[in-house]
Design an enzyme around this catalytic site. Structure first.
Site, short mmCIF file in Angstrom:
data_model
loop_
_atom_site.label_atom_id
_atom_site.label_comp_id
_atom_site.label_asym_id
_atom_site.label_seq_id
_atom_site.Cartn_x
_atom_site.Cartn_y
_atom_site.Cartn_z
N CYS A 1 -2.00 7.25 5.03
CA CYS A 1 -1.59 8.07 3.88
C CYS A 1 -2.79 8.94 3.50
O CYS A 1 -3.79 9.02 4.21
CB CYS A 1 -1.17 7.18 2.72
SG CYS A 1 -2.57 6.42 1.91
N ASP B 1 -8.55 2.43 -7.65
CA ASP B 1 -7.58 3.41 -8.15
C ASP B 1 -8.09 4.14 -9.39
O ASP B 1 -7.59 5.21 -9.73
CB ASP B 1 -6.26 2.72 -8.50
CG ASP B 1 -5.60 2.14 -7.28
OD1 ASP B 1 -4.74 1.26 -7.42
OD2 ASP B 1 -5.98 2.54 -6.17
N LYS C 1 3.03 0.16 -11.77
CA LYS C 1 3.65 0.55 -10.48
C LYS C 1 3.39 -0.54 -9.43
O LYS C 1 4.29 -0.94 -8.71
CB LYS C 1 3.04 1.86 -10.00
CG LYS C 1 3.38 2.20 -8.55
CD LYS C 1 2.80 3.51 -8.10
CE LYS C 1 1.42 3.34 -7.55
NZ LYS C 1 1.36 2.84 -6.16
N ASN C 2 2.15 -1.04 -9.39
CA ASN C 2 1.79 -1.97 -8.32
C ASN C 2 2.25 -3.40 -8.59
O ASN C 2 1.96 -4.30 -7.82
CB ASN C 2 0.28 -1.93 -8.06
CG ASN C 2 -0.12 -0.57 -7.49
OD1 ASN C 2 0.74 0.21 -7.07
ND2 ASN C 2 -1.40 -0.27 -7.50
N ARG D 1 4.83 4.30 1.87
CA ARG D 1 4.26 3.40 2.87
C ARG D 1 4.16 1.97 2.35
O ARG D 1 4.17 1.01 3.08
CB ARG D 1 2.93 3.88 3.38
CG ARG D 1 1.84 3.92 2.33
CD ARG D 1 0.50 3.95 2.98
NE ARG D 1 0.34 2.86 3.91
CZ ARG D 1 0.12 1.59 3.56
NH1 ARG D 1 0.11 1.27 2.30
NH2 ARG D 1 -0.03 0.66 4.48
N ARG E 1 -4.07 3.11 6.88
CA ARG E 1 -3.70 1.96 6.05
C ARG E 1 -3.19 0.86 6.99
O ARG E 1 -2.01 0.66 7.15
CB ARG E 1 -2.62 2.36 5.04
CG ARG E 1 -3.02 3.47 4.08
CD ARG E 1 -4.07 3.07 3.07
NE ARG E 1 -3.58 2.12 2.08
CZ ARG E 1 -2.95 2.45 0.96
NH1 ARG E 1 -2.69 3.72 0.72
NH2 ARG E 1 -2.54 1.53 0.11
N PRO E 2 -4.11 0.17 7.67
CA PRO E 2 -3.69 -0.86 8.64
C PRO E 2 -2.90 -1.98 7.97
O PRO E 2 -3.04 -2.21 6.76
CB PRO E 2 -5.02 -1.38 9.19
CG PRO E 2 -6.04 -1.03 8.18
CD PRO E 2 -5.57 0.21 7.50
N ILE E 3 -2.07 -2.64 8.77
CA ILE E 3 -1.31 -3.79 8.24
C ILE E 3 -1.53 -5.02 9.13
O ILE E 3 -0.71 -5.94 9.16
CB ILE E 3 0.21 -3.46 8.16
CG1 ILE E 3 0.75 -3.02 9.53
CG2 ILE E 3 0.50 -2.43 7.08
CD1 ILE E 3 2.27 -2.89 9.58
N ARG F 1 4.73 9.76 -8.47
CA ARG F 1 4.85 8.45 -7.83
C ARG F 1 4.39 7.34 -8.77
O ARG F 1 4.87 6.22 -8.70
CB ARG F 1 4.00 8.40 -6.54
CG ARG F 1 4.56 9.14 -5.35
CD ARG F 1 3.78 8.80 -4.10
NE ARG F 1 3.57 7.38 -4.04
CZ ARG F 1 2.39 6.82 -3.77
NH1 ARG F 1 1.33 7.58 -3.56
NH2 ARG F 1 2.25 5.51 -3.72
C1 EPZ Z 1 -2.66 -1.92 -3.08
O1 EPZ Z 1 -2.66 -1.27 -1.82
C2 EPZ Z 1 -2.24 -0.87 -4.09
N1 EPZ Z 1 -0.89 -0.39 -3.77
C3 EPZ Z 1 -3.23 0.30 -4.05
O2 EPZ Z 1 -2.83 1.22 -5.05
C4 EPZ Z 1 -4.61 -0.22 -4.39
O3 EPZ Z 1 -5.54 0.83 -4.31
C5 EPZ Z 1 -4.98 -1.34 -3.40
O4 EPZ Z 1 -3.98 -2.38 -3.43
C6 EPZ Z 1 -6.33 -1.96 -3.73
O5 EPZ Z 1 -6.28 -2.50 -5.01
C7 EPZ Z 1 0.16 -1.14 -4.16
O6 EPZ Z 1 0.03 -2.21 -4.71
C8 EPZ Z 1 1.51 -0.56 -3.87
P1 EPZ Z 1 -5.10 -3.60 0.31
P2 EPZ Z 1 -2.78 -2.16 -0.47
O7 EPZ Z 1 -4.20 -4.22 1.30
O8 EPZ Z 1 -2.03 -3.41 -0.64
C9 EPZ Z 1 -7.59 -2.83 4.27
C10 EPZ Z 1 -2.30 3.33 -5.91
O9 EPZ Z 1 -2.86 4.36 -6.04
N2 EPZ Z 1 -6.51 -3.56 4.95
O10 EPZ Z 1 -5.80 -4.46 -0.70
O11 EPZ Z 1 -2.47 -1.30 0.67
C11 EPZ Z 1 -7.14 -1.43 3.86
O12 EPZ Z 1 -7.31 -0.53 4.94
C12 EPZ Z 1 -2.42 2.52 -4.62
O13 EPZ Z 1 -1.58 2.79 -6.78
C13 EPZ Z 1 -6.65 -3.91 6.28
O14 EPZ Z 1 -7.66 -3.60 6.91
O15 EPZ Z 1 -4.35 -2.46 -0.49
C14 EPZ Z 1 -8.03 -1.09 2.71
O16 EPZ Z 1 -9.27 -0.59 3.20
C15 EPZ Z 1 -3.37 3.21 -3.68
N3 EPZ Z 1 -5.64 -4.57 6.91
C16 EPZ Z 1 -8.28 -2.44 2.05
O17 EPZ Z 1 -7.91 -3.45 3.01
C17 EPZ Z 1 -4.47 -4.92 6.25
O18 EPZ Z 1 -3.59 -5.54 6.87
C18 EPZ Z 1 -7.48 -2.63 0.77
O19 EPZ Z 1 -6.15 -2.70 1.14
C19 EPZ Z 1 -4.34 -4.55 4.89
C20 EPZ Z 1 -5.37 -3.88 4.24
#
Ligand code: EPZ
Length: 417
Positions: free
Chosen positions: A116, A306, A22-23, A92, A121-123, A398
């Site tokens: 979520c 995950d 999926k990811n 999201r 989930r900050p960006i 999902r």
């Molecule tokens: C991806 O989410 C995956 N989703 C998640 O899988 C997975 O758990 C995660 O990576 C970690 O491996 C997809 O690929 C669609 P991150 P993502 O940005 O990209 C913080 C599932 O169940 N952060 O690595 O959102 C954030 O809050 C899903 O399949 C910031 O602070 O993960 C989190 O604490 C759930 N600012 C940490 O980083 C930002 O701009 C990890 O987030 C972005 C992230």
């Protein structure tokens, strides 16, 4: 309302072909926007998140067709740069479309993805990186209006955290940028490498994916291509846990064990036997599981967040007490209250979960709180005595392609009403 029903206690025997990740499919579908021609993607899982991504692409003016596990996308006639609010709210992770839409159209309008079930989930890392590459971003009334007057420019980006999504968005923005982009402290997940492989097959010049430094030489244009998505390592771990918890023997085919080292460590620590070949893993167990040393979720190649719910469900019937520490997301334990309805003895305090193994679980009526938490409930239902009913199963749909059919095929007594 749809629900899954499970009669627990059956050993599981047979073979399972693991679905595409999926990811990985989500950022690859976003990347087709850059290609401007026909892309044929194989091993695409049948998931609601994929359906949402296809609707986003069609809304942008791409032609998309899905036949079995093959998706064909042609982004030649893109005529829109907006993702409607309802689609953003449905998924999201649509934020990963931002970099690609900007690079192709020079502007993008989407609603802020918000939080979520796993917490906020900050960006900020996505947006600050794109701003550094010359994108101006207005955030108001919950909307993101992004424009780039001229071509996105290559830059050196130092990520304070190896965010998967931010790394993907930077790669998508940089592939056709003017100049070279270097990402320091990049995410190293296998799905990042799969995205880079897809883009390089379409004419991009991306080096170092899978390491913490990725260098992207921007090119003028990309072209259509063919690609096959890597297997889903979290889904593979889910079905391994199903076999281990119930006793039995399952051969997982079309997996990449090299992406699952930390997962295989945990399963072996629990005392189950695994036979690993280059594209398959056979796992067998008599259902007797041992406690394991403290596990902490970490960025790749550490233990994946995950798979935390999968491991905790498995440890709920192990001999002894184990500790899990969730270091990636703020509130990833919402499902545990539901797991305790089966008789699991789990205490959580902040990031820490203490799992005191019990001899057996008993069936319960439960509801999914999130994707991987839902999978944890299915695992508990498979081993619990009696009939378990699981509602809110849209969360599971999902990320799992036909989990009911897959588990039935190896002997589980499971159905969807
Ligand atoms: C991806 O989410 C995956 N989703 C998640 O899988 C997975 O758990 C995660 O990576 C970690 O491996 C997809 O690929 C669609 P991150 P993502 O940005 O990209 C913080 C599932 O169940 N952060 O690595 O959102 C954030 O809050 C899903 O399949 C910031 O602070 O993960 C989190 O604490 C759930 N600012 C940490 O980083 C930002 O701009 C990890 O987030 C972005 C992230």
């Amino acid at each position: 309302m749809k629900e899954i029903r499970i009669q627990g206690g059956k050993g599981l025997f047979g073979e399972i072909d693991i679905q595409g990740a999926k990811n990985s499919i989500l950022p690859v579908l976003a990347a087709t926007i850059l290609c401007g021609g026909e892309c044929v993607i194989h091993n695409c899982p049948n998931l609601s998140d994929v359906d949402t991504s296809v609707r986003i692409l069609r809304n942008l003016g791409c032609s998309c067709s899905v036949e079995g596990n093959t998706v064909t996308v042609n982004s030649r006639d893109i005529n829109c740069c907006e993702i409607p609010d309802d689609l953003m709210r449905e998924m999201r992770s649509s934020i990963v479309f931002l970099g690609a839409i900007l690079a192709r159209c020079g502007k993008a309008v989407l609603s802020s993805p918000g939080g979520c079930e796993l917490g906020p989930r900050p960006i900020d890392l996505h947006l600050s990186s794109l701003k550094r590459m010359g994108v101006s971003i207005k955030e108001e009334h919950g909307m993101l209006s992004c424009t780039c007057e001229s071509r996105i420019k290559g830059e050196t980006i130092n990520l304070c955290f190896p965010s998967v999504g931010a790394t993907e968005n930077i790669i998508l923005a940089a592939a056709t940028a003017d100049g070279i982009t270097t990402i320091n402290n990049a995410a190293k997940e296998p799905e990042i490498s799969d995205l880079a492989d897809f883009l390089n097959s379409a004419g991009a010049r991306i080096y170092g994916a899978g390491s913490d430094t990725i260098v992207i030489h921007g090119v003028e244009k990309l072209h259509g291509t063919n690609h096959s998505i890597i297997p889903d390592r979290i889904v593979a771990a889910t079905y391994m846990a199903a076999a281990v918890m119930n006793g039995g023997e399952i051969k997982l085919k079309n997996v990449m064990p090299s992406n699952m080292v930390s997962l295989l460590w945990a399963f072996n620590e629990c005392g189950c036997k695994t036979e690993v070949n280059c594209r398959s893993i056979t796992v067998k167990s008599n259902g007797e599981l041992k406690r394991i040393p403290t596990v902490r979720s970490l960025v790749y190649p550490g233990f994946p967040t995950d798979a935390g719910p999968i491991l905790i469900s498995m440890l709920s019937i192990s001999k002894g007490t184990s500790v899990f520490v969730e270091n990636i997301f703020e509130s990833r334990y919402k499902y545990i209250d539901e797991l305790k309805r089966f008789g699991a003895k789990i205490k959580t305090e902040g990031k820490v979960a203490v799992i005191e193994g019990v001899r057996k679980l008993s069936a319960a009526n439960v509801r999914c709180t999130d994707l991987r938490g839902g999978a944890a409930l299915v695992l508990a239902g498979l081993v619990a005595e009696g009939e378990t009913k699981i509602s809110e199963i849209h969360h599971i749909e999902r990320g799992y392609d036909d989990i009911v059919g897959t588990l039935s095929s190896v002997g589980a007594i499971i159905s969807q009403e």
